[in-house]
Motif scaffolding. Structure first.
Motif: not given
Length: 268
Positions: A216-226
């Motif tokens: 909701s705040f920023f685009t999560l990119a492929p490969g990002d880790v939460i």
């Protein structure tokens, strides 16, 4: 499917296990995680693999105070929304790499075993009900933290972002192999002593809620880790407190995702 980067006979390569043992692949681990076909490859013995950092995430998104037992242990109020902080990509290291603790920088270095959630495709403003379709897989993570730097700064970039402060792996497991990410055991041992013994069932905000909230705040990119938070048992909240020192051995195990074993070392 399991996906890893490993040294095999002295050569660094991608390896995949689709249920029939490890095979090499010409594709990168990140490409396979985000949907590429690993293609054919030669079979390799698991005992001959030296697991390395699976891949370097574009961005690591940390979630703080997300386990009910941890919040109770700390004596803090339960967050009314996820607590976000950045974890620098340069902090990522392999599952058996040394964690470098410099006493000139910090004397209160702590562990945080976590379930790492890997994003498979660009995610922006994703509803909770659709969020799991953006998750490509999971991996074990250790969110090493310098508690004194966190306190000094009032924010967590420096305390969370030092080099080697984010061991990842030993491998990635694709999302279809994890039946319920909210029922995953997480454990940590320091010098053979069990320090954390928890489960993602204690998470205040589940995986789907975290993906939706972050997007909701920023685009999560492929490969990002939460990094989805840690259960109770961190060293700094014990009585007396326990801090990592050169010579310590820390092991992190996330059920089904493998086990890390890291030595703590002083700077060269």
């Amino acid at each position: 499917m399991r996906i890893a980067t490993a040294r095999v006979d002295g050569v660094v390569t991608t390896v995949v296990d689709r249920g029939e043992g490890w095979h090499t692949s010409k594709a990168s681990a990140l490409d396979i995680v985000t949907g590429a076909d690993p293609g054919p490859g030669r079979w390799v013995e698991e005992g001959g693999l030296e697991y390395l950092l699976p891949y370097r995430p574009p961005t690591i998104h940390g979630i703080g105070l997300n386990f009910a037992d941890t919040v109770a242990e700390m004596g803090w109020e339960t967050p009314t929304k996820p607590y976000l902080f950045p974890k620098l990509s340069s902090a990522a290291c392999g599952p058996h790499d040394d964690i470098v603790v410099d006493p000139e920088l910090s004397t209160r270095v702590d562990w945080e075993a976590e379930l790492g959630v890997i994003i498979g495709r660009p995610a922006k403003s994703v509803p909770v009900g659709e969020a799991m379709s953006y998750v490509a897989g999971y991996l074990a993570a250790n969110d090493i933290s310098a508690r004194d730097l966190q306190e000094q700064d009032g924010q967590w970039v420096r305390g969370k972002g030092l080099d080697t402060f984010c061991p990842l792996g030993p491998w990635v497991v694709t999302a279809d192999e994890v039946a319920d990410p909210q029922r995953v055991a997480i454990r940590t041992w320091v010098n053979g002593r069990l320090m954390q013994d928890g489960s993602t069932a204690s998470m205040i905000y589940g995986v789907a809620e975290l993906v939706s909230y972050c997007s909701s705040f920023f685009t999560l990119a492929p490969g990002d880790v939460i990094l989805s938070g840690t259960p109770a048992g961190c060293g700094d909240f014990r009585t007396p407190a326990v801090a990592l020192r050169a010579g310590d051995v820390i092991e992190v195990e996330v059920a089904g995702l493998g086990r890390q074993r890291s030595h703590v070392s002083a700077p060269l």
